[in-house]
Design a protein around this motif. Structure first.
Motif, mmCIF file in Angstrom:
data_model
loop_
_atom_site.group_PDB
_atom_site.id
_atom_site.type_symbol
_atom_site.label_atom_id
_atom_site.label_comp_id
_atom_site.label_asym_id
_atom_site.label_seq_id
_atom_site.Cartn_x
_atom_site.Cartn_y
_atom_site.Cartn_z
ATOM 1 N N LEU A 51 0.863 -1.178 0.000
ATOM 2 C CA LEU A 51 0.000 0.000 0.000
ATOM 3 C C LEU A 51 0.897 1.225 0.000
ATOM 4 O O LEU A 51 1.750 1.387 0.881
ATOM 5 C CB LEU A 51 -0.896 0.010 1.235
ATOM 6 N N ARG A 52 0.691 2.108 -0.977
ATOM 7 C CA ARG A 52 1.582 3.256 -1.146
ATOM 8 C C ARG A 52 0.857 4.559 -0.833
ATOM 9 O O ARG A 52 -0.357 4.677 -0.994
ATOM 10 C CB ARG A 52 2.143 3.274 -2.571
ATOM 11 N N ALA A 197 14.915 2.319 -16.411
ATOM 12 C CA ALA A 197 14.086 1.634 -17.404
ATOM 13 C C ALA A 197 14.638 0.265 -17.773
ATOM 14 O O ALA A 197 14.624 -0.137 -18.931
ATOM 15 C CB ALA A 197 13.927 2.503 -18.661
ATOM 16 N N PHE A 198 15.126 -0.455 -16.775
ATOM 17 C CA PHE A 198 15.590 -1.821 -17.041
ATOM 18 C C PHE A 198 14.410 -2.703 -17.423
ATOM 19 O O PHE A 198 13.268 -2.463 -17.036
ATOM 20 C CB PHE A 198 16.334 -2.396 -15.836
ATOM 21 N N THR A 199 14.690 -3.744 -18.184
ATOM 22 C CA THR A 199 13.625 -4.598 -18.705
ATOM 23 C C THR A 199 12.942 -5.397 -17.603
ATOM 24 O O THR A 199 11.715 -5.495 -17.546
ATOM 25 C CB THR A 199 14.179 -5.558 -19.768
ATOM 26 N N ARG A 282 5.303 -1.850 -13.225
ATOM 27 C CA ARG A 282 6.179 -0.814 -13.768
ATOM 28 C C ARG A 282 5.975 0.526 -13.072
ATOM 29 O O ARG A 282 6.936 1.265 -12.837
ATOM 30 C CB ARG A 282 5.947 -0.681 -15.278
ATOM 31 N N GLU A 283 4.739 0.847 -12.704
ATOM 32 C CA GLU A 283 4.504 2.097 -11.997
ATOM 33 C C GLU A 283 5.254 2.108 -10.669
ATOM 34 O O GLU A 283 5.867 3.111 -10.291
ATOM 35 C CB GLU A 283 3.007 2.299 -11.769
ATOM 36 N N GLU A 284 5.236 0.985 -9.947
ATOM 37 C CA GLU A 284 5.951 0.911 -8.682
ATOM 38 C C GLU A 284 7.456 1.025 -8.880
ATOM 39 O O GLU A 284 8.164 1.583 -8.038
ATOM 40 C CB GLU A 284 5.619 -0.407 -7.984
ATOM 41 N N VAL A 285 7.965 0.496 -9.984
ATOM 42 C CA VAL A 285 9.395 0.627 -10.273
ATOM 43 C C VAL A 285 9.754 2.100 -10.432
ATOM 44 O O VAL A 285 10.791 2.566 -9.938
ATOM 45 C CB VAL A 285 9.774 -0.176 -11.524
ATOM 46 N N ARG A 689 3.677 15.083 -7.942
ATOM 47 C CA ARG A 689 3.073 13.900 -8.571
ATOM 48 C C ARG A 689 3.786 13.573 -9.871
ATOM 49 O O ARG A 689 3.889 14.410 -10.775
ATOM 50 C CB ARG A 689 1.594 14.133 -8.836
ATOM 51 N N LEU A 690 4.282 12.339 -9.968
ATOM 52 C CA LEU A 690 4.903 11.860 -11.197
ATOM 53 C C LEU A 690 3.820 11.577 -12.223
ATOM 54 O O LEU A 690 2.887 10.807 -11.966
ATOM 55 C CB LEU A 690 5.720 10.599 -10.906
ATOM 56 N N LEU A 691 3.934 12.217 -13.387
ATOM 57 C CA LEU A 691 2.877 12.135 -14.394
ATOM 58 C C LEU A 691 3.061 10.992 -15.378
ATOM 59 O O LEU A 691 2.095 10.610 -16.051
ATOM 60 C CB LEU A 691 2.808 13.457 -15.174
ATOM 61 N N ASN A 692 4.266 10.454 -15.500
ATOM 62 C CA ASN A 692 4.492 9.452 -16.548
ATOM 63 C C ASN A 692 5.192 8.200 -16.016
ATOM 64 O O ASN A 692 6.242 7.804 -16.519
ATOM 65 C CB ASN A 692 5.308 10.050 -17.694
ATOM 66 N N PRO A 693 4.605 7.531 -14.996
ATOM 67 C CA PRO A 693 5.233 6.320 -14.466
ATOM 68 C C PRO A 693 4.895 5.075 -15.301
ATOM 69 O O PRO A 693 4.399 4.071 -14.790
ATOM 70 C CB PRO A 693 4.646 6.231 -13.060
ATOM 71 N N ALA A 694 5.168 5.140 -16.587
ATOM 72 C CA ALA A 694 4.888 4.023 -17.484
ATOM 73 C C ALA A 694 5.766 4.161 -18.720
ATOM 74 O O ALA A 694 6.078 5.271 -19.151
ATOM 75 C CB ALA A 694 3.412 4.013 -17.895
ATOM 76 N N LEU A 695 6.150 3.036 -19.293
ATOM 77 C CA LEU A 695 7.042 3.075 -20.452
ATOM 78 C C LEU A 695 6.333 3.583 -21.708
ATOM 79 O O LEU A 695 6.996 3.934 -22.685
ATOM 80 C CB LEU A 695 7.643 1.689 -20.698
ATOM 81 N N LEU A 696 5.007 3.640 -21.687
ATOM 82 C CA LEU A 696 4.291 4.247 -22.818
ATOM 83 C C LEU A 696 4.540 5.753 -22.878
ATOM 84 O O LEU A 696 4.541 6.350 -23.961
ATOM 85 C CB LEU A 696 2.791 3.978 -22.698
ATOM 86 N N ASP A 697 4.741 6.365 -21.720
ATOM 87 C CA ASP A 697 4.888 7.818 -21.650
ATOM 88 C C ASP A 697 6.312 8.263 -21.341
ATOM 89 O O ASP A 697 6.591 9.463 -21.335
ATOM 90 C CB ASP A 697 3.954 8.383 -20.569
ATOM 91 N N TYR A 698 7.173 7.314 -21.072
ATOM 92 C CA TYR A 698 8.572 7.623 -20.791
ATOM 93 C C TYR A 698 9.350 7.294 -22.064
ATOM 94 O O TYR A 698 9.470 6.136 -22.455
ATOM 95 C CB TYR A 698 9.062 6.791 -19.602
ATOM 96 N N LYS A 699 9.881 8.304 -22.726
ATOM 97 C CA LYS A 699 10.273 8.184 -24.129
ATOM 98 C C LYS A 699 11.705 7.678 -24.304
ATOM 99 O O LYS A 699 12.658 8.445 -24.429
ATOM 100 C CB LYS A 699 10.093 9.530 -24.836
#
Length: 779
Positions: A51-52, A197-199, A282-285, A689-699
């Motif tokens: 729980l975060r 952004a490690f795999t 990935r968001e938690e990473v 607030r981090l807006l892009n915690p996903a590899l779709l939005d992290y370029k």
């Protein structure tokens, strides 16, 4: 280090080292048979979930977990009061806790944890937990934290501020140097935070068994630090904890800290009595982060009329996020790693790392050296333009010589920096391109400098070698290597096996590197600071030479010849006066075993003392340093600002490359990572607030955005490196970014001081320059 009783083969005659050695684990990885932590399972295994915090900064009044604990299928629920002992990768800055204690410090901070029979049950249990918290002031601008604040993020902040670390260093007379300088340049660099952004996501599996032992499998770069931290926080002696590192799908520094989820997973296993696996999404990473620090630096450099350096004056404000992590080291590195590859006669640095209510920043590939190198190299190009000197010539005039000391007492044992400059200038066709390409096309130079392992270990007690390697050879003829160095995809297991095979003269398939397991692996400080090749390599060579000496004595006895005259061949030992008189490796092994059974040997490496006696003198000291000179070519669509690198020429001094395949791969991967930070990678925030915690939005750069790459391995043997080798893991990154910036300036006449440089920024710069009808300094 002793070279053993034998005459070693001449380097040019090495059978394996110096060639292109395929990774020993390659077949398992490409067939999907390699085992990563998430591939593992234990009987009765539970799922761990976290729980975060939704608050960036808040005081916890209460946490009600009664409903969660009563749910069917829930076996353990934890809050911070159960394991409150603070920890941190650096013993001097232990400010993290496994779960939040008293207050939360960023959105994503861990408040509670559950272990349940399945993921759905765990998530339902988390949804029932009620947290009552009092919001506190939110601090997201590190400059605000330089002054006293109403509610410091940590009590240990300096004098009521949010300053985590302050560094002040001054060598020589900087003010006098600038007063007499006919040419000075100033660059104010601003750098967004980026993540690794490690795999492979972060994942841990833990099992506490009835015999009182705890076993933890985790995707970690430093099993030893995790081992120590588990003992300290959980209150269990180290000998009752076993840490195993399966394959790791990339780390780049992001798996080098002991991380809260690893401790929580182990704690849940203890509390529940069942194995627990915790796989972060990935968001938690992204929330765990420990990536490259957002930074602002102010770099002033003074030159004389001939272009010789007179002095550096550097300030840096570093956004550390919620925890210290490697921040003390990073704060030093933001100054001292500006030293090389140049002679700096006067130097001043003031650095502040400041806590903010953001995910923690930490160690990311070439941490502390990347952002400062960008500003220094852009400043060098500006100075070259003012002086009317070619950028190559300006750098060559100021190059550090081998066997020299910097003003802050770094010892430069070997450097082929001038050869790097010469090689990349010729290969890139610089003379016919620089300032001669059509508008929209450009070419630029950037140079680099980095450590080959930190000379100073993080933990000073008990005193022990920085790397230890054990070997065992038994009657089957196989050689098992035990080491706690961590292969995280960089190929260190292959290099470890190849060094042993080279020294013993055997085929590579005789050598098996045992997976890292604290029950059988001798202590090594793991994979960070580009230390593995240099330190593990020296330890492995020493261990192999000790075993070789015993095999030689056995072969001499079989051949009836003096041991000092026996030489090593391929899978055999022979007398050079009559090469037909030889015995096989297996015959010599079996003879040696008659006296002692299985042959065992050990080797270790400890850096010799380095650095001065001033505060922070050890920061940045290393047994050797790598050097780089890169040239980038770019093409810009001047109507849209869209640009792409078309070619990068990378000349790198890693001493003797022991596995060319691995070194080339490290350089190409570093270039990709450097291009990512330059072209578009950024952790975007609205407030805290981090807006892009996903590899779709992290370029991250796509394959089609990668340029052609020419790798030029240029370097003399380092006198202290294993077979003359130095690092090639982090140093290859830092020259990429300024080479791109200087190429863009050549293409469109705009300087860029803020990263990332996205197409809209380039377009605005072009428009601003057109409006001013001159070369315009943008963003």
């Amino acid at each position: 280090m002793s070279s053993g009783p034998l005459r070693s083969a001449a380097p040019a005659a090495m059978r394996l080292l110096g060639g292109r050695i395929p990774y020993v684990e390659g077949p398992l990885k490409v067939t999907g048979r390699a085992e990563y932590t998430d591939d593992l399972a234990r009987p009765g295994m539970l799922v761990g979930k976290l729980l975060r915090s939704p608050w960036p900064h808040a005081r916890i009044r209460s946490i009600d977990v009664r409903e969660a604990r009563g749910m069917p299928g829930v076996f353990a629920v934890l809050t911070g009061d159960r394991y409150p002992t603070p920890f941190g990768v650096l013993p001097i800055t232990r400010d993290e806790t496994a779960l939040a204690v008293e207050k939360v410090r960023y959105i994503g901070d861990i408040v509670a944890a559950v272990a349940a029979q399945d993921e759905l049950t765990a998530e339902r249990a988390l949804a029932t937990i009620r947290v009552d918290a009092e919001p506190l002031p939110e601090y997201t601008d590190p400059r605000v934290g330089l002054r006293p604040v109403d509610e410091p993020i940590h009590r240990r902040g300096l004098n009521g501020t949010n300053i985590q670390k302050e560094v002040r260093q001054h060598f020589g007379d900087v003010d006098a140097a600038f007063a007499q300088a006919p040419v000075t340049v100033r660059v104010h660099g601003s750098f967004a935070g980026v993540t690794h952004a490690f795999t492979e996501p972060l994942v841990t599996l833990a099992e506490a068994t009835p015999n009182g032992r705890l076993t933890v499998w985790s995707a970690t770069q430093v099993p030893h630090y995790l081992h120590r931290t588990l003992s300290e926080v959980l209150g269990i002696p180290m000998h009752r904890i076993r840490v195993i590192k399966p394959e790791v799908g990339g780390g780049f520094g992001g798996k080098s800290d002991p991380l809260p989820h690893e401790i929580v997973c182990a704690a849940l296993a203890i509390e529940s009595g069942r194995p627990v696996k915790m796989l972060l999404d990935r968001e938690e990473v992204f929330y765990t982060n420990h990536g490259r620090h957002p930074t602002e630096n102010d770099v002033r450099i003074a030159f004389d009329a001939e272009g010789r350096l007179l002095g550096y004056d550097i300030e840096a404000v570093i956004d550390g996020g919620a925890w210290s992590s490697f921040g003390t080291v990073t704060t030093y590195y933001n100054g001292v790693l500006a030293m090389g590859p140049y002679r700096v006669p006067n130097f001043r640095y003031v650095g502040h790392r400041v806590y903010t209510n953001k995910p923690p920043s930490g160690a990311m590939r070439a941490h502390g050296g990347t952002n400062i190198r960008y500003s220094v190299e852009v400043a060098f190009d500006e100075a070259a333009e003012q002086l009317g000197i070619d950028p190559f010539e300006l750098r060559a005039r100021n190059a550090l010589p081998p066997n020299s000391d910097t003003i802050n007492q770094f010892h430069i044992s070997s450097t082929s920096f001038l050869r790097c400059l010469e090689a990349v200038r010729e290969r890139s066709g610089w003379a016919s391109k620089f300032r001669q390409l059509p508008y929209g096309k450009g070419i630029g130079l950037g140079c680099g400098f980095y450590i080959s392992g930190s000379n100073s270990p993080i933990h000073f007690t008990p005193k022990m070698p920085q790397s230890t390697v054990h070997l065992k050879a038994d009657m089957d003829g196989g050689i098992t290597v035990h080491s706690m160095q961590a292969d995280i995809g960089q190929g260190s297991n292959t290099l470890l096996a190849a060094i042993v095979a080279e020294v013993l003269g055997v085929d590579l398939d005789r050598v098996h590197v045992h997976p890292v397991d604290s029950d059988v692996s001798p202590v090594d400080l793991g994979s960070y600071s580009s230390r593995v090749t240099f330190m593990m390599g020296n330890a492995a060579r020493q261990a192999a030479e000790a075993m070789r000496a015993r095999l030689v004595r056995a072969a001499a006895e079989l051949l009836g010849a003096p041991a000092e005259r026996i030489e090593v061949g391929h899978e055999r030992f022979f007398w050079p006066e009559d090469p037909a008189r030889s015995v096989s490796f297996l015959e010599a092994l079996h003879k040696a075993m008659e006296a002692e059974g299985a042959l065992q040997s050990s080797g270790s490496f400890t850096s010799k003392p380095m650095g001065g006696s001033f505060k922070g003198a050890r920061a940045g000291t290393a047994p050797a340093y790598s050097f780089a000179a890169y040239v980038a070519e770019v093409e810009v669509d001047v109507e849209t600002g869209v640009y792409r690198p078309t070619h990068i020429y990378a000349a790198f001094d890693c001493g003797r490359p022991l596995n060319r395949l691995a070194v080339e791969g490290q350089i190409e991967g570093s270039i990709h990572m450097g291009l990512g930070q330059f072209m578009g990678e950024t952790m975007n925030y609205r407030g805290a607030r981090l807006l892009n915690p996903a590899l779709l939005d992290y370029k991250i750069p796509m394959p089609e955005q990668m340029p052609e790459i020419d790798v030029l391995l240029v370097g003399d043997d380092d006198p202290d490196g294993p077979f003359g080798a130095k690092e090639a893991g982090e140093g290859p990154l830092v020259a990429t970014l300024p080479a791109m910036a200087n190429a863009l300036y050549d293409a469109v006449g705009v300087r860029f001081y803020r990263l990332p440089v996205t197409p809209d920024v380039v377009w605005k710069g072009i428009q601003g320059r057109r409006a001013a009808a001159r070369r315009w300094k943008g963003n």
